[in-house]
Scaffold this motif. Structure first.
Motif, mmCIF file in Angstrom:
data_model
loop_
_atom_site.group_PDB
_atom_site.id
_atom_site.type_symbol
_atom_site.label_atom_id
_atom_site.label_comp_id
_atom_site.label_asym_id
_atom_site.label_seq_id
_atom_site.Cartn_x
_atom_site.Cartn_y
_atom_site.Cartn_z
ATOM 1 N N ASP A 150 12.126 -33.173 22.553
ATOM 2 C CA ASP A 150 11.154 -33.329 23.628
ATOM 3 C C ASP A 150 11.732 -32.788 24.935
ATOM 4 O OD1 ASP A 150 9.246 -34.148 25.453
ATOM 5 O OD2 ASP A 150 9.596 -36.286 25.175
ATOM 6 N N ASN A 163 8.987 -23.368 21.777
ATOM 7 C CA ASN A 163 9.064 -24.015 20.470
ATOM 8 C C ASN A 163 10.070 -23.346 19.525
ATOM 9 O OD1 ASN A 163 8.150 -26.224 19.037
ATOM 10 N ND2 ASN A 163 6.548 -25.081 17.984
ATOM 11 N N ALA A 250 5.863 -33.840 14.767
ATOM 12 C CA ALA A 250 4.991 -33.585 15.913
ATOM 13 C C ALA A 250 5.663 -34.172 17.147
ATOM 14 C CB ALA A 250 3.625 -34.210 15.699
ATOM 15 N N GLN A 252 5.334 -34.058 21.270
ATOM 16 C CA GLN A 252 4.519 -33.646 22.419
ATOM 17 C C GLN A 252 3.470 -32.597 22.014
ATOM 18 O OE1 GLN A 252 4.461 -34.950 25.494
ATOM 19 N NE2 GLN A 252 6.018 -36.438 24.932
ATOM 20 N N ASN A 253 2.790 -32.894 20.913
ATOM 21 C CA ASN A 253 1.686 -32.050 20.421
ATOM 22 C C ASN A 253 2.122 -30.663 19.960
ATOM 23 O OD1 ASN A 253 -0.331 -34.048 21.008
ATOM 24 N ND2 ASN A 253 -0.215 -33.451 23.167
ATOM 25 N N ARG A 254 3.407 -30.479 19.737
ATOM 26 C CA ARG A 254 3.913 -29.233 19.176
ATOM 27 C C ARG A 254 4.693 -29.536 17.906
ATOM 28 N NH1 ARG A 254 4.270 -24.969 22.729
ATOM 29 N NH2 ARG A 254 4.501 -23.751 20.835
ATOM 30 N N THR A 255 4.643 -28.627 16.943
ATOM 31 C CA THR A 255 5.351 -28.836 15.687
ATOM 32 C C THR A 255 6.808 -28.438 15.837
ATOM 33 O OG1 THR A 255 3.340 -28.404 14.417
ATOM 34 C CG2 THR A 255 5.433 -28.260 13.238
ATOM 35 N N SER A 256 7.691 -29.386 15.506
ATOM 36 C CA SER A 256 9.135 -29.139 15.546
ATOM 37 C C SER A 256 9.636 -28.969 14.112
ATOM 38 C CB SER A 256 9.842 -30.310 16.224
ATOM 39 O OG SER A 256 11.238 -30.167 16.145
#
Length: 265
Positions: A150, A163, A250, A252-256
């Motif tokens: 994050d 990302n 997921a 902060q609304n992004r795929t890690s």
């Protein structure tokens, strides 16, 4: 959204075409018309990148600000090729050597220099730029209980990481993305800074993201590394090094993306 290396490459490439020249500035779309009039016909002194932001220093003393966001794109026409604007062109820059159109940015404005100062004050260090202090990044991470995956996407911590570089830097350093920042030691922080800096600067040089070492791929020298082979963990099904299935989170609304074997929690 473009990561920091793309913004630096834009500044370098566009700077060669525009800096030191008188530039016509217009807004075919109309939304930028008032600001465009303030610098239309001025000389562009330089284009300054920082993280995901571009600052245009004009001979009027004012500073333009562009943030591409998710949808912003530039279109460059060189030489005498000056086609009519196509689509919703927010800003058109015309010099003797090029015409550059900008469409769809999150931000596009002409401001007093104090606005640039305020924006830079909110941002963390940009590892691509020389003589950047890493201490601001270290201090913010060391005081935070948020996961490092994050924190690295927070532009107030470090500017320019997106990302792809997040996933790849954490992989190379063997750090799980959910590891709280406060739990990282100084050696891990140093490793992250060095890795992020090297990756971003290589991205500027290459004009693309390639984080893997060629020696780890069965690809001869001189053969272009395909996009799907250019990363260790990002958008891979299995880890390049150990073959473990890549896990997705997921954040902060992004795929890690991470390898549970190479990046134990």
């Amino acid at each position: 959204m473009p990561e920091g290396h793309t913004i630096h490459k834009i500044a370098r490439d566009h700077g060669k075409l525009l800096t030191g020249r008188t530039v016509r500035v217009t807004s075919p779309q109309g939304r930028f018309a008032g600001d465009a009039e303030r610098v239309d016909g001025a000389v562009l002194d330089k284009i300054e990148p920082h993280g995901k932001h571009l600052f245009y220093h004009w001979s009027t003393g004012e500073v333009g600000h562009v943030h591409l966001g998710l949808f912003g794109k530039f279109k460059v026409h060189t030489g005498d090729d000056r086609p009519e604007p196509r689509g919703a062109v927010r800003m058109r820059l015309v010099a003797d050597s090029a015409t550059i159109d900008l469409a769809g940015p999150t931000a596009c404005s002409i401001d007093d220099p104090s606005v640039r100062t305020e924006i830079l004050g909110r941002l963390g260090p940009d590892p691509i730029k020389p003589r950047q202090s890493k201490q601001k990044m270290f201090d913010k991470i060391s005081r935070s209980k948020r996961g490092i995956g994050d924190l690295l996407m927070d532009q107030s911590v470090v500017a320019g990481v997106g990302n792809v570089y997040r996933a790849e830097a954490l992989f190379v350093c063997g750090i799980h993305p959910l590891q709280p920042g406060i739990n990282l030691d100084i050696a891990e922080l140093e490793a992250l800074w060095v890795t992020i800096t090297a990756m971003l600067r290589k991205g500027v040089k290459d004009g693309r993201i390639v984080t893997v070492e060629r020696s780890e791929l069965d690809i001869p020298n001189g053969v272009r590394i395909k996009r799907g082979e250019a990363t260790y963990a990002y958008k891979r099904d299995h880890c390049l090094r150990c073959g473990t299935e890549i896990q997705l989170l997921a954040i902060q609304n992004r795929t890690s993306y991470h390898c549970p074997t190479c990046q134990p929690g």
